[in-house]
Scaffold this motif. Structure first.
Motif, PDB file in Angstrom:
ATOM      1  N   ALA B  78       0.825  -1.210   0.000  1.00  0.00           N
ATOM      2  CA  ALA B  78       0.000   0.000   0.000  1.00  0.00           C
ATOM      3  C   ALA B  78       0.857   1.257   0.000  1.00  0.00           C
ATOM      4  CB  ALA B  78      -0.922  -0.019   1.226  1.00  0.00           C
ATOM      5  N   LEU B  79       2.044   1.138   0.597  1.00  0.00           N
ATOM      6  CA  LEU B  79       2.892   2.324   0.737  1.00  0.00           C
ATOM      7  C   LEU B  79       3.761   2.592  -0.484  1.00  0.00           C
ATOM      8  CD1 LEU B  79       4.200   2.301   4.414  1.00  0.00           C
ATOM      9  CD2 LEU B  79       2.697   3.979   3.341  1.00  0.00           C
ATOM     10  N   ILE B  80       3.707   1.697  -1.494  1.00  0.00           N
ATOM     11  CA  ILE B  80       4.638   1.832  -2.624  1.00  0.00           C
ATOM     12  C   ILE B  80       4.699   3.260  -3.198  1.00  0.00           C
ATOM     13  CG2 ILE B  80       5.023   1.136  -5.049  1.00  0.00           C
ATOM     14  CD1 ILE B  80       4.543  -1.753  -4.138  1.00  0.00           C
ATOM     15  N   PRO B  81       3.549   3.900  -3.439  1.00  0.00           N
ATOM     16  CA  PRO B  81       3.633   5.276  -3.970  1.00  0.00           C
ATOM     17  C   PRO B  81       4.338   6.230  -3.017  1.00  0.00           C
ATOM     18  CG  PRO B  81       1.381   4.425  -4.070  1.00  0.00           C
ATOM     19  CD  PRO B  81       2.158   3.434  -3.297  1.00  0.00           C
ATOM     20  N   VAL B  82       4.031   6.097  -1.738  1.00  0.00           N
ATOM     21  CA  VAL B  82       4.666   6.973  -0.745  1.00  0.00           C
ATOM     22  C   VAL B  82       6.157   6.676  -0.686  1.00  0.00           C
ATOM     23  CG1 VAL B  82       4.552   7.817   1.623  1.00  0.00           C
ATOM     24  CG2 VAL B  82       2.513   6.828   0.559  1.00  0.00           C
ATOM     25  N   THR B  83       6.494   5.390  -0.724  1.00  0.00           N
ATOM     26  CA  THR B  83       7.908   4.985  -0.677  1.00  0.00           C
ATOM     27  C   THR B  83       8.652   5.622  -1.846  1.00  0.00           C
ATOM     28  OG1 THR B  83       7.228   2.871   0.248  1.00  0.00           O
ATOM     29  CG2 THR B  83       9.466   3.013  -0.594  1.00  0.00           C
ATOM     30  N   ARG B  84       8.014   5.565  -3.033  1.00  0.00           N
ATOM     31  CA  ARG B  84       8.666   6.140  -4.221  1.00  0.00           C
ATOM     32  C   ARG B  84       8.894   7.634  -4.009  1.00  0.00           C
ATOM     33  NH1 ARG B  84       5.232   4.459  -8.538  1.00  0.00           N
ATOM     34  NH2 ARG B  84       6.092   2.378  -8.320  1.00  0.00           N
ATOM     35  N   ALA B 168       9.737  -8.029   2.766  1.00  0.00           N
ATOM     36  CA  ALA B 168      10.134  -6.881   1.950  1.00  0.00           C
ATOM     37  C   ALA B 168      10.834  -7.374   0.687  1.00  0.00           C
ATOM     38  CB  ALA B 168      11.052  -5.963   2.743  1.00  0.00           C
ATOM     39  N   GLY B 169      11.587  -8.460   0.838  1.00  0.00           N
ATOM     40  CA  GLY B 169      12.301  -9.031  -0.306  1.00  0.00           C
ATOM     41  C   GLY B 169      11.349  -9.443  -1.405  1.00  0.00           C
ATOM     42  N   VAL B 170      10.253 -10.019  -1.028  1.00  0.00           N
ATOM     43  CA  VAL B 170       9.295 -10.529  -1.996  1.00  0.00           C
ATOM     44  C   VAL B 170       8.751  -9.401  -2.879  1.00  0.00           C
ATOM     45  CG1 VAL B 170       7.059 -11.652  -2.256  1.00  0.00           C
ATOM     46  CG2 VAL B 170       8.669 -12.463  -0.534  1.00  0.00           C
ATOM     47  N   ILE B 171       8.585  -8.226  -2.298  1.00  0.00           N
ATOM     48  CA  ILE B 171       8.051  -7.126  -3.114  1.00  0.00           C
ATOM     49  C   ILE B 171       9.171  -6.240  -3.648  1.00  0.00           C
ATOM     50  CG2 ILE B 171       5.786  -7.104  -2.020  1.00  0.00           C
ATOM     51  CD1 ILE B 171       7.011  -4.478  -0.579  1.00  0.00           C
ATOM     52  N   GLY B 172      10.372  -6.807  -3.779  1.00  0.00           N
ATOM     53  CA  GLY B 172      11.421  -6.079  -4.483  1.00  0.00           C
ATOM     54  C   GLY B 172      12.520  -5.517  -3.620  1.00  0.00           C
ATOM     55  N   GLY B 173      12.585  -5.930  -2.375  1.00  0.00           N
ATOM     56  CA  GLY B 173      13.620  -5.404  -1.501  1.00  0.00           C
ATOM     57  C   GLY B 173      14.936  -6.137  -1.616  1.00  0.00           C
ATOM     58  N   GLY B 174      14.906  -7.375  -2.088  1.00  0.00           N
ATOM     59  CA  GLY B 174      16.113  -8.198  -2.116  1.00  0.00           C
ATOM     60  C   GLY B 174      16.405  -8.773  -0.746  1.00  0.00           C
ATOM     61  N   GLY B 175      17.643  -9.230  -0.542  1.00  0.00           N
ATOM     62  CA  GLY B 175      18.029  -9.725   0.764  1.00  0.00           C
ATOM     63  C   GLY B 175      17.902 -11.228   0.894  1.00  0.00           C
ATOM     64  N   LEU B 176      18.260 -11.704   2.084  1.00  0.00           N
ATOM     65  CA  LEU B 176      18.331 -13.148   2.331  1.00  0.00           C
ATOM     66  C   LEU B 176      16.971 -13.837   2.194  1.00  0.00           C
ATOM     67  CD1 LEU B 176      20.754 -13.071   5.389  1.00  0.00           C
ATOM     68  CD2 LEU B 176      21.208 -14.196   3.190  1.00  0.00           C
ATOM     69  N   GLY B 177      15.935 -13.177   2.668  1.00  0.00           N
ATOM     70  CA  GLY B 177      14.609 -13.780   2.597  1.00  0.00           C
ATOM     71  C   GLY B 177      14.192 -14.000   1.147  1.00  0.00           C
ATOM     72  N   ASP B 178      14.474 -12.995   0.336  1.00  0.00           N
ATOM     73  CA  ASP B 178      14.158 -13.071  -1.098  1.00  0.00           C
ATOM     74  C   ASP B 178      14.913 -14.245  -1.717  1.00  0.00           C
ATOM     75  OD1 ASP B 178      13.133 -12.280  -3.549  1.00  0.00           O
ATOM     76  OD2 ASP B 178      14.900 -11.035  -3.980  1.00  0.00           O
ATOM     77  N   LEU B 179      16.195 -14.377  -1.375  1.00  0.00           N
ATOM     78  CA  LEU B 179      17.027 -15.457  -1.908  1.00  0.00           C
ATOM     79  C   LEU B 179      16.446 -16.817  -1.535  1.00  0.00           C
ATOM     80  CD1 LEU B 179      19.768 -15.597  -3.452  1.00  0.00           C
ATOM     81  CD2 LEU B 179      20.836 -16.023  -1.237  1.00  0.00           C
ATOM     82  N   ALA B 180      16.079 -16.945  -0.251  1.00  0.00           N
ATOM     83  CA  ALA B 180      15.523 -18.213   0.214  1.00  0.00           C
ATOM     84  C   ALA B 180      14.224 -18.539  -0.515  1.00  0.00           C
ATOM     85  CB  ALA B 180      15.290 -18.169   1.720  1.00  0.00           C
ATOM     86  N   MET B 181      13.414 -17.502  -0.740  1.00  0.00           N
ATOM     87  CA  MET B 181      12.136 -17.724  -1.415  1.00  0.00           C
ATOM     88  C   MET B 181      12.357 -18.137  -2.869  1.00  0.00           C
ATOM     89  SD  MET B 181       9.453 -17.327   0.495  1.00  0.00           S
ATOM     90  CE  MET B 181       8.036 -16.745  -0.428  1.00  0.00           C
ATOM     91  N   THR B 182      13.189 -17.369  -3.606  1.00  0.00           N
ATOM     92  CA  THR B 182      13.337 -17.663  -5.033  1.00  0.00           C
ATOM     93  C   THR B 182      14.046 -18.995  -5.254  1.00  0.00           C
ATOM     94  OG1 THR B 182      15.206 -16.167  -4.954  1.00  0.00           O
ATOM     95  CG2 THR B 182      13.231 -15.336  -6.026  1.00  0.00           C
ATOM     96  N   TYR B 183      15.087 -19.304  -4.464  1.00  0.00           N
ATOM     97  CA  TYR B 183      15.809 -20.563  -4.693  1.00  0.00           C
ATOM     98  C   TYR B 183      15.126 -21.731  -4.002  1.00  0.00           C
ATOM     99  CZ  TYR B 183      19.558 -18.223  -7.113  1.00  0.00           C
ATOM    100  OH  TYR B 183      20.266 -17.517  -8.034  1.00  0.00           O
ATOM    101  N   GLY B 184      14.760 -21.525  -2.771  1.00  0.00           N
ATOM    102  CA  GLY B 184      14.218 -22.646  -2.006  1.00  0.00           C
ATOM    103  C   GLY B 184      12.780 -22.959  -2.376  1.00  0.00           C
ATOM    104  N   TYR B 185      11.944 -21.944  -2.424  1.00  0.00           N
ATOM    105  CA  TYR B 185      10.512 -22.165  -2.601  1.00  0.00           C
ATOM    106  C   TYR B 185      10.168 -22.352  -4.068  1.00  0.00           C
ATOM    107  CZ  TYR B 185       5.484 -21.316  -2.330  1.00  0.00           C
ATOM    108  OH  TYR B 185       4.130 -21.426  -2.435  1.00  0.00           O
ATOM    109  N   GLN B 186      10.768 -21.486  -4.930  1.00  0.00           N
ATOM    110  CA  GLN B 186      10.370 -21.557  -6.329  1.00  0.00           C
ATOM    111  C   GLN B 186      11.203 -22.542  -7.136  1.00  0.00           C
ATOM    112  OE1 GLN B 186      10.489 -17.360  -7.091  1.00  0.00           O
ATOM    113  NE2 GLN B 186       8.558 -17.046  -6.022  1.00  0.00           N
TER     114      GLN B 186
END
Lengths: 350, 223
Positions: B78-84, B168-186
């Motif tokens: 929801a905050l994406i516009p504000v974040t930008r 946060a990684g899932v919505i484009g933040g990167g980081g360890l969680g994102d890595l675990a999700m893309t490699y491990g889960y997907q």
């Protein structure tokens, strides 16, 4: 002697759940400079509320509290702060700052007063020496025993050289031995530094051991006040009598009287004896004059502030007219009250 | 199941680790400052306290209560516009700091407020009895007395932030969680996932250890 604290028609009403509760009702007392003044009462009697009006932690609904000639009920902000710095306070739960060590706790009021660091150091050292905790300066409160905590509390309360110390059940969380040590310390505070002490307690023993004056409170009212000697030797209000009997057991309780009655069926009189100035053997002299025999069946004598007082329960045996005459003569020497029927015996202890 | 090549995997994990570190520490520092301030304001404006102001008190409470129950992923989206607007971009670890810091701030505000409220009223009264004015009592008694438990609360938030960075990684933040999700889960790359999990656990353990040490120091339990 000048007046240190005077309570003038002090009343305080709290609103509790929409209902009004009168915590103090028209209290009038005056504490003279140099007094150790005890206020006793059961919990809820209003004694702590009264104490807390002295430094305006509690404000009366009506009436005035005059401390050192200033009406503290009218003070606010900087003036109130200045007056509070002249009144030391100690608490049942000590209320030391856990985030500061002993030194920093005692130094706190001195920092408030804006003293230079070097002076603070000297003063805190002197205070810790006075309360016997020089070796604990760098300890944190959680590492201290209850008695040590209260001594730190006392050192902190004395830091700004107050003229008045108020004490809210300061020994109630301590064991008897530690209570004795803390009371000794308070006695020294009064004698060596000339600090006027107003203390609140539910323990009559505390009053007996250090106070020179006492007020008894019940339901927000002072029901009796006077010198400790007078109130202990001759309590008039039932609540005072109960408090006095908690530490001075000169009068037989109902159970003891019942036991006495099984053997001593003659007429019983209770004789109050004050501090005597002659060795007149009045009891045997009067008994002999009237041809009456007597048995001392209960009693005791205590010392308070270097004066003696006591009560004897005596059985008088003889013809009724002779006993009557003996009682009349006794009444001229001491305060005498006859205990007659069983009904009155019950009333005495009620 | 794809082959795991450590020589390409390790740099990837290192980069992800740095991204996580940036997100967590950036958000933590910002949230600690903002959250503690917010908590102080809520405490001070509480009815009966020194700045009693029910308008401010209720307003901040409302904000906190609106943000807190919303799942972080929804806040972040929801905050994406504000974040930008605030961060200049809505992608990458720097951008992710904004929603993370916001969510962590309100949590810290609540923790700080409850730590302040929990300070023994007797100690506050002792301060007043010694003649300390209300502001002085707040800064020299209430805050120092609340600092020990506050340190533990901040440690808890730090660990929760490590957790939130995965989202946060899932919505484009990167980081360890994102890595675990893309490699491990997907991609079912369990090795990568387990290494990432081990790194995450290590970060959390170290943070908790450090937090406990600081809290002990503040509480003077060593002496």
């Amino acid at each position: 002697m000048s007046t240190a604290i005077s309570f003038e028609h002090v009343s305080k009403t709290f609103a509790v759940d929409g209902r009004e509760f009168e915590a103090l009702r028209d209290v009038n007392l005056s504490v003279e400079r140099g007094d150790v003044y005890g206020i006793v009462g059961y919990s809820g009697a209003g004694k702590s509320t009264l104490l807390r009006t002295v430094n305006a932690l509690e404000r009366p609904t009506s009436g005035r509290v005059v401390v050192d000639g200033r009406d503290v009920t009218a003070l606010n902000g900087r003036d109130l702060s200045a007056v509070r710095q002249r009144i030391g306070m100690i608490f049942q739960q000590f209320n030391l700052l856990q985030s500061r060590n002993v030194y920093q706790n005692v130094a706190y009021p001195l920092k408030l007063a804006g003293l230079p660091k070097a002076e603070i150091l000297d003063r805190v050292e002197e205070l810790l020496e006075f309360v016997g905790l020089s070796d604990k300066a760098l300890q944190y409160p959680r590492r201290l025993s209850g008695g040590q905590k209260q001594r730190v509390g006392i050192a902190r309360a004395l830091a700004s050289r107050p003229d008045i110390l108020i004490s809210d059940e300061a020994t109630s969380a301590l064991d008897p031995q530690t209570t004795g040590e803390v009371l000794d310390l308070l006695r020294r505070v009064n004698r060596e530094y000339g600090v006027t002490i107003l203390l609140v307690t539910h323990e009559m023993d505390v009053v007996r051991s250090i106070a020179n004056k006492v007020a008894v409170m019940q339901d927000g009212e002072v029901v009796e006040h006077g010198t400790v000697y007078d109130v202990f030797a001759n309590p008039t209000h039932p609540t005072s009598r109960r408090f006095v009997s908690s530490v001075v057991a000169h009068e037989a309780p109902a159970s003891a009287l019942a036991r006495i009655r099984t053997v001593h069926t003659g007429r019983l009189v209770r004789i109050h004896v004050g501090d005597r100035e002659s060795n007149d053997p009045f009891l045997s002299r009067i008994a002999r004059t009237h041809g009456v025999d007597f048995n001392v069946v209960y009693g005791g004598v205590s010392e308070l502030q270097s004066r003696l007082f006591g009560t004897l329960t005596v059985e008088l045996l003889g013809a009724d007219v002779d006993v009557d005459a003996a009682i009349r003569d006794l009444a001229e020497v001491a305060e005498v009250a006859e205990l007659s029927g069983p009904r009155e015996l019950e009333a005495v202890d009620a | 199941m794809p082959e795991t090549d450590l020589s390409t995997l390790l740099p990837k994990i290192w980069d992800a680790f740095l991204e996580t570190l940036i997100m967590v520490t950036g958000a933590f520092v910002a949230a600690a400052v903002l959250g503690v301030l917010l908590g102080l304001v809520v405490y001070a404006t509480r009815p009966g306290n020194l700045l009693a102001n029910s308008a401010v008190f209720n307003a901040i409470n409302a904000v906190i209560n609106v943000v807190r129950p919303v799942p972080f992923i929804i806040v972040a989206v929801a905050l994406i516009p504000v974040t930008r607007l605030v961060m200049g971009t809505s992608i990458g670890p720097i951008a992710a700091i904004f929603p993370l810091a916001l969510v962590a701030s309100v949590a810290i505000a609540r923790i700080a407020e409850s730590n302040l409220v929990a300070v023994d009223p007797g100690v506050i009264e002792a301060g007043a009895a010694m003649g300390a004015r209300p502001w002085r009592v707040l800064f020299t008694i209430v805050i120092p007395e609340a600092l020990g438990p506050l340190t533990l609360g901040l440690t808890y938030i730090f660990v929760a932030l490590v957790d939130a960075t995965a989202v946060a990684g899932v919505i484009g933040g990167g980081g360890l969680g994102d890595l675990a999700m893309t490699y491990g889960y997907q991609r079912f790359d369990w090795v990568t996932m387990f290494i990432v999990i081990a790194v995450l656990i290590t970060i959390v353990q170290l943070a908790q250890f450090a937090g406990n040490r600081v809290a002990r120091l503040v509480l003077h339990e060593g002496r």
